[in-house]
Design a protein around this motif. Structure first.
Motif, PDB file in Angstrom:
ATOM      1  N   ALA A  13      -3.571  30.516  -5.284  1.00  0.00           N
ATOM      2  CA  ALA A  13      -2.769  30.327  -6.494  1.00  0.00           C
ATOM      3  C   ALA A  13      -1.735  29.219  -6.315  1.00  0.00           C
TER       4      ALA A  13
ATOM      5  N   SER B 220      -1.970  24.583 -12.384  1.00  0.00           N
ATOM      6  CA  SER B 220      -1.634  25.636 -13.341  1.00  0.00           C
ATOM      7  C   SER B 220      -2.415  25.524 -14.648  1.00  0.00           C
TER       8      SER B 220
ATOM      9  N   GLU C 226     -11.880  27.647 -11.856  1.00  0.00           N
ATOM     10  CA  GLU C 226     -11.283  27.856 -10.530  1.00  0.00           C
ATOM     11  C   GLU C 226     -11.964  26.965  -9.502  1.00  0.00           C
TER      12      GLU C 226
ATOM     13  N   ASP D  61     -10.100  33.977  -5.286  1.00  0.00           N
ATOM     14  CA  ASP D  61      -9.113  34.775  -6.016  1.00  0.00           C
ATOM     15  C   ASP D  61      -7.734  34.225  -5.689  1.00  0.00           C
ATOM     16  N   ASP D  62      -6.744  34.628  -6.462  1.00  0.00           N
ATOM     17  CA  ASP D  62      -5.410  34.046  -6.335  1.00  0.00           C
ATOM     18  C   ASP D  62      -4.797  34.242  -4.957  1.00  0.00           C
ATOM     19  N   ARG D  63      -5.073  35.371  -4.303  1.00  0.00           N
ATOM     20  CA  ARG D  63      -4.432  35.682  -3.036  1.00  0.00           C
ATOM     21  C   ARG D  63      -5.219  35.178  -1.831  1.00  0.00           C
TER      22      ARG D  63
END
Length: 360
Positions: free
Chosen positions: A69, A74, A79, A100-102
């Motif tokens: 992320a 932004s 993705e 994924d974001d993490r």
């Protein structure tokens, strides 16, 4: 040689294209995107040379980019992060997928294009280099792949292994005379002397250890006491890895250095600029990130001389507030443009002083 770098959906850049030359200078305001350009090239290197499709955001090359992320733009509509490198008619395209974001890894989704579109990385020296150390690390890399490391942590080992190898051509310091050492060790001392103070350098890989040692002496005096790095000033320790890496760099490869001016006197910063021009003139594509007008002026002086690298083989990219400027180096070291904020603080401060004096 890389001629163009394209970035999509990476950090602050939705889409960015930047032209590259044999010598490319990145300068400008803090947090304006200079490091992002370098990080894109480093991720491309990891994607091409790592094991498997996973590309780490932290660790190798000293990267500390955080989580996915933190690096996905932004405004991205998908993705995917894309890094495109062009060399002539060749294009190497890398697409990195955000799982994924993490996630602390990206995944190599696409890597295509002919090999000649991918200039291999020789050296990356980050801004957070090691200062004076009594002992430095030994790298486990094979002999033919010894590099100084992103912090210069292997500089002593590389110098110890290569210090007797000859230096030829434009990388010889211009004041070198017939009686001077033309080895990597001798020329490292010659360039350091020009950047700091007259000094010679010795490196030793200590037997039965994983440590290497650097010591300095007064030039030409082998009987003088060896000087520890902490006793000759920070500038020498910060400049040493740049000199060693440059003198051992491979032609046709990419050399990246951040803030080569660290802890150097202005005269030494100018000499560092001249060294980087010679490195590019030796066929090593050189990318420099700097906040020093003295480094830039040293580059301009070396280009104005015209015998090592032509002016059109260099470009300066200025990253300003909301706009980026391409500054060409013209004949005689002149610049095509001088955008607001580009090394004009000295004139601004002097004008303020003049007004203050005039009001008394």
């Amino acid at each position: 040689m890389l001629e163009q770098l394209g970035i999509e959906n990476f950090k602050a850049f939705s889409r960015m294209t930047i032209d590259l030359r044999p010598l490319t200078v990145l300068t400008g305001l803090n947090s304006a995107g200079k490091s992002t350009i370098i990080q894109a090239l480093l991720l491309a290197d990891l994607a091409e040379n790592g094991d498997g499709p996973s590309v780490p955001l932290n660790g190798p090359h000293g990267l500390a980019l955080g989580e996915a992320a933190d690096v996905l733009h932004s405004g991205a509509t998908d993705e995917m992060i894309t890094v495109t490198r062009r060399s002539g008619d060749s294009e190497a395209r890398l697409v990195l997928r955000v799982p994924d974001d993490r996630s602390v890894h990206l995944f190599r989704q696409v890597l295509d294009g002919p090999p000649d579109g991918r200039v291999p990385l020789d050296t990356y020296l980050c801004a957070e280099r090691l200062g004076p150390r009594d002992l430095l690390d030994v790298t486990a890399s094979a002999e033919g792949r010894l590099r100084v490391g992103h912090q210069g942590q292997f500089a002593a080992h590389v110098l110890a292994q290569h210090e007797r190898n000859p230096v030829a051509g434009v990388l010889l310091h211009p004041t070198t005379q017939d009686r001077d050492a033309i080895t990597i060790g001798g020329q490292a001392g010659r360039w350091l002397s020009a950047m700091t103070r007259p000094i010679s350098v010795e490196a030793t890989w200590l037997p039965n250890t994983n440590a290497a040692m650097v010591r300095f002496r007064e030039p030409g005096d082998l009987l003088s006491s060896a000087l520890r790095p902490a006793n000759v000033g920070f500038g020498i320790s910060y400049a040493l890895p740049v000199c060693v890496a440059g003198l051992t760099a491979r032609a046709g490869h990419l050399f990246i250095v951040e803030n080569p001016e660290a802890h150097l006197h202005p005269a030494g910063q100018s000499e560092m600029g001249r060294f980087l021009v010679r490195l590019a003139g030796a066929g090593v594509q050189t990318l420099v990130e700097t906040h020093s007008d003295h480094v830039v002026n040293g580059i301009r002086l070396a280009l104005a001389e015209g015998d090592i690298l032509s002016a059109e083989d260099a470009v300066i990219h200025y990253f300003g507030a909301g706009a980026n400027s391409v500054i060409e180096v013209l004949g005689g070291g002149r610049l095509s443009d001088w955008p607001p904020g580009f090394f004009d603080q000295g004139e601004i401060d002097l004008a303020k002083l003049a007004r203050l004096r005039g009001g008394r």
